[in-house]
Design an enzyme around this catalytic site. Structure first.
Site, mmCIF file in Angstrom:
data_model
loop_
_atom_site.group_PDB
_atom_site.id
_atom_site.type_symbol
_atom_site.label_atom_id
_atom_site.label_comp_id
_atom_site.label_asym_id
_atom_site.label_seq_id
_atom_site.Cartn_x
_atom_site.Cartn_y
_atom_site.Cartn_z
ATOM 1 N N HIS A 143 4.412 6.612 5.475
ATOM 2 C CA HIS A 143 3.289 7.330 6.094
ATOM 3 C C HIS A 143 2.491 6.505 7.088
ATOM 4 O O HIS A 143 1.814 7.066 7.954
ATOM 5 C CB HIS A 143 2.372 7.916 5.013
ATOM 6 C CG HIS A 143 1.418 6.938 4.397
ATOM 7 N ND1 HIS A 143 1.726 6.182 3.289
ATOM 8 C CD2 HIS A 143 0.148 6.597 4.735
ATOM 9 C CE1 HIS A 143 0.686 5.441 2.966
ATOM 10 N NE2 HIS A 143 -0.286 5.665 3.826
ATOM 11 N N ASP A 195 -3.118 8.484 -0.492
ATOM 12 C CA ASP A 195 -3.428 7.352 0.386
ATOM 13 C C ASP A 195 -4.902 6.960 0.227
ATOM 14 O O ASP A 195 -5.242 5.783 0.066
ATOM 15 C CB ASP A 195 -3.111 7.747 1.829
ATOM 16 C CG ASP A 195 -3.616 6.736 2.835
ATOM 17 O OD1 ASP A 195 -3.176 5.581 2.795
ATOM 18 O OD2 ASP A 195 -4.454 7.113 3.687
ATOM 19 N N GLU A 247 1.717 4.899 12.704
ATOM 20 C CA GLU A 247 0.370 4.498 13.114
ATOM 21 C C GLU A 247 0.210 2.986 13.231
ATOM 22 O O GLU A 247 -0.449 2.494 14.150
ATOM 23 C CB GLU A 247 -0.653 5.045 12.115
ATOM 24 C CG GLU A 247 -2.091 4.745 12.500
ATOM 25 C CD GLU A 247 -3.082 5.338 11.516
ATOM 26 O OE1 GLU A 247 -4.273 5.369 11.841
ATOM 27 O OE2 GLU A 247 -2.651 5.761 10.429
ATOM 28 N N ASP A 248 0.823 2.221 12.310
ATOM 29 C CA ASP A 248 0.516 0.792 12.213
ATOM 30 C C ASP A 248 1.671 -0.143 12.567
ATOM 31 O O ASP A 248 1.523 -1.362 12.449
ATOM 32 C CB ASP A 248 0.042 0.464 10.783
ATOM 33 C CG ASP A 248 -1.282 1.133 10.463
ATOM 34 O OD1 ASP A 248 -2.083 1.321 11.394
ATOM 35 O OD2 ASP A 248 -1.500 1.485 9.288
ATOM 36 N N HIS A 286 0.819 -1.228 0.000
ATOM 37 C CA HIS A 286 0.000 0.000 0.000
ATOM 38 C C HIS A 286 0.849 1.272 0.000
ATOM 39 O O HIS A 286 0.678 2.120 -0.894
ATOM 40 C CB HIS A 286 -0.973 -0.017 1.181
ATOM 41 C CG HIS A 286 -1.616 1.303 1.457
ATOM 42 N ND1 HIS A 286 -2.507 1.892 0.586
ATOM 43 C CD2 HIS A 286 -1.477 2.163 2.509
ATOM 44 C CE1 HIS A 286 -2.895 3.060 1.094
ATOM 45 N NE2 HIS A 286 -2.283 3.247 2.240
#
Length: 699
Positions: free
Chosen positions: A72, A139, A76-77, A48
């Site tokens: 990016h 995104d 967060e992940d 992604h």
């Protein structure tokens, strides 16, 4: 998925000086950080961010932005932290990645709150660094391309609706029309699947037959340009997007078969001069559809978009939509602010977007998620018109804008102090809709503030937000003044000294943060006097089951218009200065002012009564007169003449009943005081054409 060397080669193809090592390190770091994570499609999650980076290479963005796209989702992940990104890739990339991450962390409870918070963060991110928003849009674009892999239909619809409402308009606002078209198409496919299937099926059926038509028109355009000596780098016809076709069908209330402009054509020239020469050549060859020509070169859109738009009719009565622009304009139309960013990187300097500052001001003062969405959508969606200041400065406004909108577009202070306007040298009402090309002069007065009535006719988000802001400020100040007077009366009724500690404890019992909030709650009627008394001295409120009638002690003074917030004149009896009055506490409405003779007071408990009196300079009030006149010519004119002679202004007139013999009118009249009203009634009653005249105090 792009391989590592393929991504690097794509960047270096348009930027030979790009930091190849930075891109390689970002690629490897992201791949390791995401590890074995999978997407809903079953693909490695790492695919992604690489696809997002690939989308951004088509915009020819700098190596920092491409690295940000690759990284990016890491904060967060994955287990990666901001410090990790800063240490390995520098503070600037860490700042950009952190900005994209913050845009993703929306955890509001309702959909409107979530959407509003998205808008707020997007606009603030744009004002800091436009690349944050561009990465986020890329995104979302890749996520929409893979949306069909999500099994939950409700989640797909929610994401599609958010894309349609927020992401696509923002892409349009920064000039990324390619992003906007694809985002809207993908969202439309999810939100209106039957319409999507129907339109795409019809388009497929038209393609084979349209190829000859498209080729014929392209050849005709090239021939017309060649005969005029205009060199075109490209002439191309293209199908319109399904969402755009659907929008036109709804707008015109027609079927697909009735559409005559499913295909649009684009002409790319080599200079601005060639654009206008090409336009002239096409208008000579084909007839132009009146009202469909737009010159966005001399008057660009707010996002910087420049082009000539025209619609022509060919010999087969087919409408031909044509856009004419030079190569620089085309780059801006395709890449929007991304193209501006690339230019800034080469030339140095800073970029400023005035419309962004307007949106930021709106967001800072909006009071609810719904207001954020309303104002921001107003600012992004409306068609534009162009007006001029007396000095010739061009001001862009939405269709339907008024002089008040114009004033706020020039400067907030000009809008706040606006008292009148001249359009093309002629004085006009402030609610007058402006037209393209109008020259507008705003009249001002120092100390003037916006009229709450403006909110009913302004159309720009900035104007409406400013009016609401002033109304709220006045309302809050008025509520606090009224509530403070009520609170002081409570303290007098208690007849004991209340310590600061007792007040603090009382506020805690009432669950109010401070005394100002207590004053507002009292004025609005959301807490009663008895509740405040019990909070200050437990048991004190219960000792007063009935409130005394008005005694004159500690009365609150009001004026003829009851302009204080939390105070309104009862429409049933319409009190005017000089009447004996009393207030009735009504939860959420505040204090409603009645005359003591009003029959409605019988329904109000005495403990809800509030002592009121007219201020010495109470000003004017509005009284209601009921008049029955003989049905004959000039009867009503006699009545209005009497009122005019006694300096009474009629603010409303309504015909209540009529028959062959009589007409019954209700007249709302602005008067100085009750004596003035009584004189008016007596004067009207003396007329021969009048059967009866009396003050109306219940309706």
């Amino acid at each position: 998925m792009l391989r590592q060397y393929e991504l690097v080669e794509k960047v270096r193809a348009y930027d030979p000086e790009a930091d190849e090592d930075l891109l390689n390190r970002a690629y490897v770091f992201s791949m390791k950080a995401h590890g074995s994570q999978l997407r809903a499609s079953g693909d490695p999650y790492f695919s992604h961010p690489i696809e997002v980076a690939g989308i951004l290479t088509d915009l020819r963005l700098d190596d920092e932005t491409i690295a940000t796209a690759i990284l990016h989702d890491t904060i967060e992940d994955t287990l990666a932290t901001h410090d990790d990104i800063s240490r390995l890739f520098g503070d600037n990339i860490a700042r950009l990645v952190d900005g994209v991450t913050k845009l993703s962390r929306i955890e509001a409870q309702s959909e409107s709150e979530r959407a509003a918070e998205n808008l707020r963060r997007f606009v603030l991110a744009m004002s800091d660094d436009i690349r944050v928003l561009i990465v986020k849009l890329a995104d979302r674009l890749h996520n929409m391309r893979t949306l069909h892999h999500l099994k939950n239909p409700e989640k797909r619809r929610r994401i599609a609706k958010e894309t349609w409402d927020i992401y696509a308009p923002l892409a349009e606002r920064i000039g990324l029309y390619g992003f906007m078209d694809e985002l809207k198409d993908l969202a439309f496919r999810e939100l209106e699947p039957e319409a999507w299937d129907s339109i795409t099926t019809r388009l497929q059926g038209l393609r084979s037959g349209n190829q000859d038509t498209i080729g014929r028109i392209e050849s005709g355009i090239r021939l017309a340009l060649a005969q005029a000596g205009v060199v075109a780098d490209d002439v191309r016809g293209r199908e319109k997007r399904p969402w755009s076709i659907f929008a036109k069908m709804k707008e015109r209330d027609i079927t697909f078969e009735q559409l005559s402009d499913v295909v649009a054509f684009r002409v790319i020239t080599r200079s601005v001069d060639d654009c206008y020469r090409a336009l002239g050549a096409l208008h000579q060859r084909w007839k132009m559809v009146p009202g469909r020509f737009k010159d966005y070169i001399s008057t660009p859109k707010a996002n910087g978009y420049r082009s000539l738009h025209t619609t022509l009719i060919d010999r087969e009565k087919l409408r031909i939509e044509v856009q004419i622009r030079d190569s620089d304009m085309h780059a801006e139309a395709e890449f929007g602010m991304a193209a501006h960013w690339a230019y800034k990187q080469k030339q140095g300097g800073d970029l400023h977007y005035p419309w962004l500052q307007d949106l930021i001001e709106i967001l800072e003062h909006a009071q609810s998620p719904e207001e954020v969405l309303e104002h921001t959508r107003m600012a992004m969606f409306t068609d534009r018109l162009f007006c001029f200041t007396p000095k010739g400065e061009l001001i862009q406004l939405p269709m339907g804008a008024t002089p008040v909108d114009f004033a706020y577009a020039v400067h907030t202070t000009l809008g706040d102090t606006c008292t009148g306007a001249r359009v093309n040298g002629k004085t006009v009402p402030l609610r007058t809709p402006l037209k393209n090309g109008d020259q507008v002069e705003i009249l001002t007065r120092a100390g003037h503030s916006p009229d709450p009535a403006w909110e009913r006719f302004v159309v720009t988000a900035k104007a409406r937000s400013a009016v609401r802001r002033h109304v709220r400020a006045r309302e809050k100040a008025g509520l606090q003044r009224t509530g403070r007077a009520l609170y002081e009366r409570i303290l007098k009724d208690l007849k004991v000294s209340i310590s600061a500690e007792a007040i603090t404890e009382a506020l805690a019992r009432l669950r109010l943060p401070d005394e100002a909030a207590l004053h507002v709650a009292l004025a609005r009627g959301t807490v009663s006097d008895a509740q405040v008394m019990d909070a200050l001295i437990p048991g004190a409120g219960a000792m007063r089951k009935r409130r005394r009638r008005a005694t004159g002690r500690g009365r609150i003074l009001i004026d003829g218009h009851a302009t204080e917030a939390g105070m309104e004149l009862a429409p049933c009896c319409m009190p005017v200065p000089g009447d004996r009055i009393v207030g009735v506490r009504v939860p959420e409405r505040g204090i409603v002012v009645h005359t003591l003779a009003c029959p409605r007071l019988d329904d109000a408990a005495h403990e809800d009564w509030v002592d009121l009196a007219w201020a010495p300079d109470a000003g004017t009030g509005t009284g209601r007169i009921g008049v029955v006149v003989i049905n004959e010519p000039g009867a009503l004119a006699q009545v209005t003449a009497v009122l005019a002679r006694q300096a009474a202004n009629i603010v409303n007139l309504r015909l209540e009943e009529r028959d062959r013999a009589h007409h019954h009118y209700l007249l709302d009249v602005e008067v100085e005081d009750v004596r003035h009203l009584e004189d008016l009634v007596a004067g009207v009653r003396a007329l021969e054409a009048v059967v009866t005249a009396e003050r109306v105090q219940e309706s």
